[in-house]
Design a protein around this motif. Structure first.
Motif, PDB file in Angstrom:
ATOM      1  N   ALA A  66       0.766  -1.136  -0.215  1.00 49.09           N
ATOM      2  CA  ALA A  66      -0.005  -0.208  -0.051  1.00 49.09           C
ATOM      3  C   ALA A  66       0.898   1.340  -0.046  1.00 49.09           C
ATOM      4  N   ILE A  67       1.877   1.273   0.884  1.00 49.75           N
ATOM      5  CA  ILE A  67       3.024   2.372   0.867  1.00 49.75           C
ATOM      6  C   ILE A  67       3.722   2.463  -0.636  1.00 49.75           C
ATOM      7  N   ALA A  68       4.083   1.513  -1.307  1.00 51.38           N
ATOM      8  CA  ALA A  68       4.438   1.515  -2.514  1.00 51.38           C
ATOM      9  C   ALA A  68       3.515   2.248  -3.675  1.00 51.38           C
ATOM     10  N   ASN A  69       2.305   1.732  -3.500  1.00 52.48           N
ATOM     11  CA  ASN A  69       1.303   1.974  -4.409  1.00 52.48           C
ATOM     12  C   ASN A  69       0.895   3.687  -4.201  1.00 52.48           C
ATOM     13  N   ALA A  70       1.225   4.171  -2.824  1.00 57.30           N
ATOM     14  CA  ALA A  70       0.835   5.456  -2.720  1.00 57.30           C
ATOM     15  C   ALA A  70       2.000   6.512  -3.297  1.00 57.30           C
ATOM     16  N   GLU A  71       3.191   5.762  -3.035  1.00 58.51           N
ATOM     17  CA  GLU A  71       4.558   6.540  -3.537  1.00 58.51           C
ATOM     18  C   GLU A  71       4.536   6.511  -5.222  1.00 58.51           C
ATOM     19  N   ASN A  72       4.378   5.374  -5.665  1.00 60.83           N
ATOM     20  CA  ASN A  72       4.606   5.076  -7.107  1.00 60.83           C
ATOM     21  C   ASN A  72       3.511   5.684  -8.158  1.00 60.83           C
ATOM     22  N   ASN A  73       2.340   5.063  -7.648  1.00 62.43           N
ATOM     23  CA  ASN A  73       1.213   5.401  -8.492  1.00 62.43           C
ATOM     24  C   ASN A  73       0.156   6.725  -8.367  1.00 62.43           C
ATOM     25  N   HIS A  74       0.319   7.183  -6.972  1.00 61.10           N
ATOM     26  CA  HIS A  74      -0.323   8.254  -6.673  1.00 61.10           C
ATOM     27  C   HIS A  74       0.462   9.481  -5.990  1.00 61.10           C
ATOM     28  N   ASN A  75       1.535   9.418  -6.264  1.00 58.47           N
ATOM     29  CA  ASN A  75       2.750  10.525  -5.808  1.00 58.47           C
ATOM     30  C   ASN A  75       2.363  11.314  -4.578  1.00 58.47           C
ATOM     31  N   LEU A  76       2.072  10.307  -3.585  1.00 55.11           N
ATOM     32  CA  LEU A  76       1.991  10.689  -2.130  1.00 55.11           C
ATOM     33  C   LEU A  76       3.229  10.769  -1.319  1.00 55.11           C
ATOM     34  N   ASP A  77       3.365  11.445  -0.421  1.00 58.93           N
ATOM     35  CA  ASP A  77       4.328  11.572   0.298  1.00 58.93           C
ATOM     36  C   ASP A  77       4.506  10.662   1.659  1.00 58.93           C
ATOM     37  N   VAL A  78       5.587   9.617   1.780  1.00 59.90           N
ATOM     38  CA  VAL A  78       5.466   8.439   2.380  1.00 59.90           C
ATOM     39  C   VAL A  78       5.727   9.018   3.819  1.00 59.90           C
ATOM     40  N   ASP A  79       6.336  10.162   4.309  1.00 62.88           N
ATOM     41  CA  ASP A  79       6.423  10.428   5.736  1.00 62.88           C
ATOM     42  C   ASP A  79       5.004  10.920   6.226  1.00 62.88           C
ATOM     43  N   GLU A  80       4.209  11.429   5.450  1.00 62.81           N
ATOM     44  CA  GLU A  80       3.003  11.641   5.785  1.00 62.81           C
ATOM     45  C   GLU A  80       1.650  10.926   5.910  1.00 62.81           C
ATOM     46  N   LEU A  81       2.096   9.563   5.587  1.00 55.91           N
ATOM     47  CA  LEU A  81       1.037   8.514   5.354  1.00 55.91           C
ATOM     48  C   LEU A  81       0.426   7.867   6.811  1.00 55.91           C
ATOM     49  N   ILE A  82      -0.506   7.654   6.921  1.00 58.54           N
ATOM     50  CA  ILE A  82      -1.296   6.891   8.253  1.00 58.54           C
ATOM     51  C   ILE A  82      -2.128   5.979   7.669  1.00 58.54           C
ATOM     52  N   VAL A  83      -2.197   4.692   8.427  1.00 55.98           N
ATOM     53  CA  VAL A  83      -3.166   3.647   7.965  1.00 55.98           C
ATOM     54  C   VAL A  83      -4.452   3.939   8.357  1.00 55.98           C
ATOM     55  N   ALA A  84      -5.161   4.350   7.273  1.00 53.41           N
ATOM     56  CA  ALA A  84      -6.565   4.956   7.464  1.00 53.41           C
ATOM     57  C   ALA A  84      -7.528   3.900   7.923  1.00 53.41           C
ATOM     58  N   GLU A  85      -7.432   2.784   7.203  1.00 56.20           N
ATOM     59  CA  GLU A  85      -8.282   1.518   7.327  1.00 56.20           C
ATOM     60  C   GLU A  85      -7.733   0.426   7.215  1.00 56.20           C
ATOM     61  N   ALA A  86      -7.854  -0.643   7.878  1.00 55.51           N
ATOM     62  CA  ALA A  86      -7.396  -1.976   7.803  1.00 55.51           C
ATOM     63  C   ALA A  86      -8.629  -2.991   8.140  1.00 55.51           C
ATOM     64  N   TYR A  87      -9.168  -3.452   7.261  1.00 52.46           N
ATOM     65  CA  TYR A  87     -10.250  -4.339   7.544  1.00 52.46           C
ATOM     66  C   TYR A  87     -10.209  -5.877   6.874  1.00 52.46           C
ATOM     67  N   VAL A  88     -10.979  -6.803   7.491  1.00 51.41           N
ATOM     68  CA  VAL A  88     -10.673  -7.993   7.184  1.00 51.41           C
ATOM     69  C   VAL A  88     -12.068  -8.819   6.789  1.00 51.41           C
ATOM     70  N   GLY A  89     -11.702  -9.683   5.781  1.00 53.16           N
ATOM     71  CA  GLY A  89     -13.088 -10.340   5.319  1.00 53.16           C
ATOM     72  C   GLY A  89     -13.004 -11.812   5.351  1.00 53.16           C
ATOM     73  N   LYS A  90     -13.833 -12.568   5.447  1.00 50.74           N
ATOM     74  CA  LYS A  90     -14.076 -14.037   4.925  1.00 50.74           C
ATOM     75  C   LYS A  90     -13.623 -14.646   3.614  1.00 50.74           C
ATOM     76  N   ASN A  91     -13.146 -15.430   3.668  1.00 54.30           N
ATOM     77  CA  ASN A  91     -12.812 -16.079   1.951  1.00 54.30           C
ATOM     78  C   ASN A  91     -13.306 -17.606   2.256  1.00 54.30           C
ATOM     79  N   LEU A  92     -12.669 -18.311   1.470  1.00 58.67           N
ATOM     80  CA  LEU A  92     -13.373 -19.820   1.434  1.00 58.67           C
ATOM     81  C   LEU A  92     -12.699 -20.829   2.850  1.00 58.67           C
ATOM     82  N   ILE A  93     -13.590 -21.482   3.187  1.00 60.78           N
ATOM     83  CA  ILE A  93     -13.243 -22.491   4.067  1.00 60.78           C
ATOM     84  C   ILE A  93     -12.922 -23.996   3.579  1.00 60.78           C
ATOM     85  N   MET A  94     -11.924 -24.503   3.864  1.00 54.59           N
ATOM     86  CA  MET A  94     -11.401 -25.865   3.460  1.00 54.59           C
ATOM     87  C   MET A  94     -12.251 -26.835   4.427  1.00 54.59           C
TER      88      MET A  94
END
Length: 126
Positions: A66-94
């Motif tokens: 996510a940090i690399a995407n912010a820096e390379n794709n969206h030209n955002l400053d890495v030193d001023e980034l915060i983790v805005a959201e981190a959420y979890v979802g279910k996937n398959l169950i063996m």
């Protein structure tokens, strides 16, 4: 005449990374995701590096992406980034099983999860 460009899924000051098919339960993964929510990215990376949880290494990879995407794709400053959201979802169950006494069958569920991390650029308040 080509197709129109897809609209961005996140705001102009955000970047996102998604990790699918993580071999852990969503409940366990959410404990690690809650550990980094709202923190500055360098502090979050530090916490994940020294965490005792097995899945913390995969969460760290997703955060670095996510940090690399912010820096390379969206030209955002890495030193001023915060983790805005981190959420979890279910996937398959063996579904697996194990023979038990008296002809019974013990179910063993092996869940998978997915993780989404959004980082946001915020200006420092002086």
């Amino acid at each position: 005449m080509g197709k129109e460009k897809n609209p961005r899924r996140v705001a102009e000051n955000e970047a996102m990374a998604k990790l699918r098919m993580l071999r852990t339960s969503p409940q366990k993964l959410n404990l690690v995701a809650a550990m980094i929510r709202g923190k500055k990215v360098d502090k979050a990376l530090n916490d994940l590096t020294f965490s005792n949880k097995r899945i913390a290494e995969d969460v760290k990879k997703c955060l670095q992406s996510a940090i690399a995407n912010a820096e390379n794709n969206h030209n955002l400053d890495v030193d001023e980034l915060i983790v805005a959201e981190a959420y979890v979802g279910k996937n398959l169950i063996m579904k697996r099983g194990r023979p038990r006494a008296r002809g019974r069958f013990g179910r063993i569920l092996k869940p998978f999860s997915e993780l989404t991390i959004k980082v946001r650029e915020v200006e420092e308040q002086a």
